[in-house]
Scaffold this motif. Structure first.
Motif, PDB file in Angstrom:
ATOM      1  N   ILE A   3       0.851  -1.186   0.000  1.00  0.00           N
ATOM      2  CA  ILE A   3       0.000   0.000   0.000  1.00  0.00           C
ATOM      3  C   ILE A   3       0.887   1.236   0.000  1.00  0.00           C
ATOM      4  CG2 ILE A   3      -1.652   1.347   1.353  1.00  0.00           C
ATOM      5  CD1 ILE A   3      -2.853  -1.275   2.322  1.00  0.00           C
ATOM      6  N   PHE A   4       0.695   2.084  -1.001  1.00  0.00           N
ATOM      7  CA  PHE A   4       1.388   3.369  -1.081  1.00  0.00           C
ATOM      8  C   PHE A   4       0.369   4.463  -0.791  1.00  0.00           C
ATOM      9  CE2 PHE A   4       5.337   2.720  -3.997  1.00  0.00           C
ATOM     10  CZ  PHE A   4       5.697   1.596  -3.272  1.00  0.00           C
ATOM     11  N   TYR A   5       0.665   5.300   0.180  1.00  0.00           N
ATOM     12  CA  TYR A   5      -0.224   6.420   0.475  1.00  0.00           C
ATOM     13  C   TYR A   5      -0.113   7.470  -0.622  1.00  0.00           C
ATOM     14  CZ  TYR A   5      -1.667  10.859   2.542  1.00  0.00           C
ATOM     15  OH  TYR A   5      -2.245  12.085   2.746  1.00  0.00           O
ATOM     16  N   ASP A   6      -1.252   7.913  -1.122  1.00  0.00           N
ATOM     17  CA  ASP A   6      -1.303   8.904  -2.194  1.00  0.00           C
ATOM     18  C   ASP A   6      -1.801  10.227  -1.617  1.00  0.00           C
ATOM     19  OD1 ASP A   6      -1.080   9.819  -4.838  1.00  0.00           O
ATOM     20  OD2 ASP A   6      -3.156   9.306  -5.296  1.00  0.00           O
ATOM     21  N   GLY A   7      -0.876  11.085  -1.222  1.00  0.00           N
ATOM     22  CA  GLY A   7      -1.271  12.352  -0.608  1.00  0.00           C
ATOM     23  C   GLY A   7      -0.099  13.011   0.078  1.00  0.00           C
ATOM     24  N   LEU A   8      -0.401  14.054   0.815  1.00  0.00           N
ATOM     25  CA  LEU A   8       0.648  14.861   1.453  1.00  0.00           C
ATOM     26  C   LEU A   8       0.655  14.748   2.974  1.00  0.00           C
ATOM     27  CD1 LEU A   8       0.403  18.158  -0.674  1.00  0.00           C
ATOM     28  CD2 LEU A   8       1.733  16.076  -1.136  1.00  0.00           C
ATOM     29  N   GLN A   9      -0.318  14.046   3.551  1.00  0.00           N
ATOM     30  CA  GLN A   9      -0.366  13.921   5.008  1.00  0.00           C
ATOM     31  C   GLN A   9       0.513  12.744   5.463  1.00  0.00           C
ATOM     32  OE1 GLN A   9      -1.930  16.435   6.502  1.00  0.00           O
ATOM     33  NE2 GLN A   9      -2.427  17.119   4.428  1.00  0.00           N
ATOM     34  N   ILE A  10       1.790  12.860   5.139  1.00  0.00           N
ATOM     35  CA  ILE A  10       2.732  11.775   5.412  1.00  0.00           C
ATOM     36  C   ILE A  10       2.787  11.445   6.896  1.00  0.00           C
ATOM     37  CG2 ILE A  10       5.099  10.981   5.092  1.00  0.00           C
ATOM     38  CD1 ILE A  10       3.710  11.569   2.452  1.00  0.00           C
ATOM     39  N   GLU A  14       2.284   7.466   7.730  1.00  0.00           N
ATOM     40  CA  GLU A  14       3.577   6.846   7.419  1.00  0.00           C
ATOM     41  C   GLU A  14       3.787   5.518   8.152  1.00  0.00           C
ATOM     42  OE1 GLU A  14       6.477   6.561   9.343  1.00  0.00           O
ATOM     43  OE2 GLU A  14       5.758   7.467  11.194  1.00  0.00           O
ATOM     44  N   GLY A  15       3.098   5.312   9.266  1.00  0.00           N
ATOM     45  CA  GLY A  15       3.269   4.072  10.004  1.00  0.00           C
ATOM     46  C   GLY A  15       2.472   2.900   9.467  1.00  0.00           C
ATOM     47  N   ARG A  16       1.679   3.127   8.415  1.00  0.00           N
ATOM     48  CA  ARG A  16       0.764   2.091   7.929  1.00  0.00           C
ATOM     49  C   ARG A  16       1.009   1.677   6.481  1.00  0.00           C
ATOM     50  NH1 ARG A  16      -3.736   1.260  11.040  1.00  0.00           N
ATOM     51  NH2 ARG A  16      -4.823   0.476   9.213  1.00  0.00           N
ATOM     52  N   VAL A  17       2.020   2.243   5.833  1.00  0.00           N
ATOM     53  CA  VAL A  17       2.190   2.009   4.393  1.00  0.00           C
ATOM     54  C   VAL A  17       3.627   1.612   4.052  1.00  0.00           C
ATOM     55  CG1 VAL A  17       0.321   3.604   3.815  1.00  0.00           C
ATOM     56  CG2 VAL A  17       2.679   4.448   3.917  1.00  0.00           C
TER      57      VAL A  17
END
Length: 223
Positions: A3-10, A14-17
């Motif tokens: 899963i890659f997070y798509d957005g700016l709220q890193i 960040e702990g889930r992707v």
């Protein structure tokens, strides 16, 4: 599947992707609109995981160089076609010849995948092939055969990864994995659902309560 997070709220996710992507549309609606400043701020959170930044000029070689200069591990995101509808062969080849990691985006058709596979024949740098499974589904067309075409053509290449772009619901993650995708990009709305999974019984109860509350708050009547 990663899963890659798509957005700016890193900071939030960040702990889930396993990786991160961005695009120009996301940046254009944010208060953070400078790639370098943003990257310097969030770099410690990435911890070596893949991260993409997109070019937007049709003649984008300077943008490729500029992104690569920020950090040579960044995947430079290049649309398969430019704003004139022409294949972006020049930009993709420019990055490939310099060993720059690429994320080829905006892929909607099997023909585009076939064209790209031939173009990348001699490439050895890391590459992500982003097939827009979600938006394709929005047209009423199944993306399955298109995604599977990408998985088949790029199989056996350890540096190639197929990405499902446009996760519309949590179940899409399972669908993309079943088709052989290595990565799926997940936006904030779906990340929130992933972090708050409930049993179907609990969801049934909550939905009934919501309907009741809306009826009472709206002062509905029957007679």
């Amino acid at each position: 599947i990663d899963i890659f997070y798509d957005g700016l709220q890193i900071e939030t996710w960040e702990g889930r992707v396993q990786g991160f992507t961005t695009n120009t549309s996301i940046f254009s609606t944010s208060t953070e609109r400078n790639y370098t400043t943003f990257y310097r701020r969030i770099q410690p959170l990435l911890k070596g995981r893949p991260f993409s930044l997109q070019v937007w000029h049709d003649d984008g070689t300077e943008q490729i160089q500029a992104i690569h200069a920020i950090d040579p591990t960044i995947f430079v995101k290049i649309p398969i076609v430019n704003s004139r509808g022409q294949y972006n062969d020049e930009l993709i080849s420019y990055a490939v010849m310099r060993g720059i990691p690429i994320n080829v985006t905006c892929i909607y058709t099997a023909d585009q995948i076939t064209h790209l596979r031939a173009l990348l024949e001699g490439s050895t740098a890391p590459e992500i092939i982003s097939v827009f499974g979600g938006p394709i589904s929005d047209t009423g067309i199944s993306p399955d055969s298109i995604v599977q075409h990408a998985v088949h053509l790029f199989s056996g290449r350890s540096h190639s990864r197929i990405l499902w772009a446009g996760c519309r619901e949590v179940y899409t993650i399972h669908r993309a994995e079943a088709l052989g995708c290595h990565i799926i990009t997940v936006p904030d709305a779906i990340m929130e659902k992933l972090s708050n999974m409930k049993s179907l019984d609990q969801m049934s109860l909550e939905r009934a309560q919501i309907f009741q509350r809306h009826a009472v708050d709206g002062m509905l009547t029957i007679k």
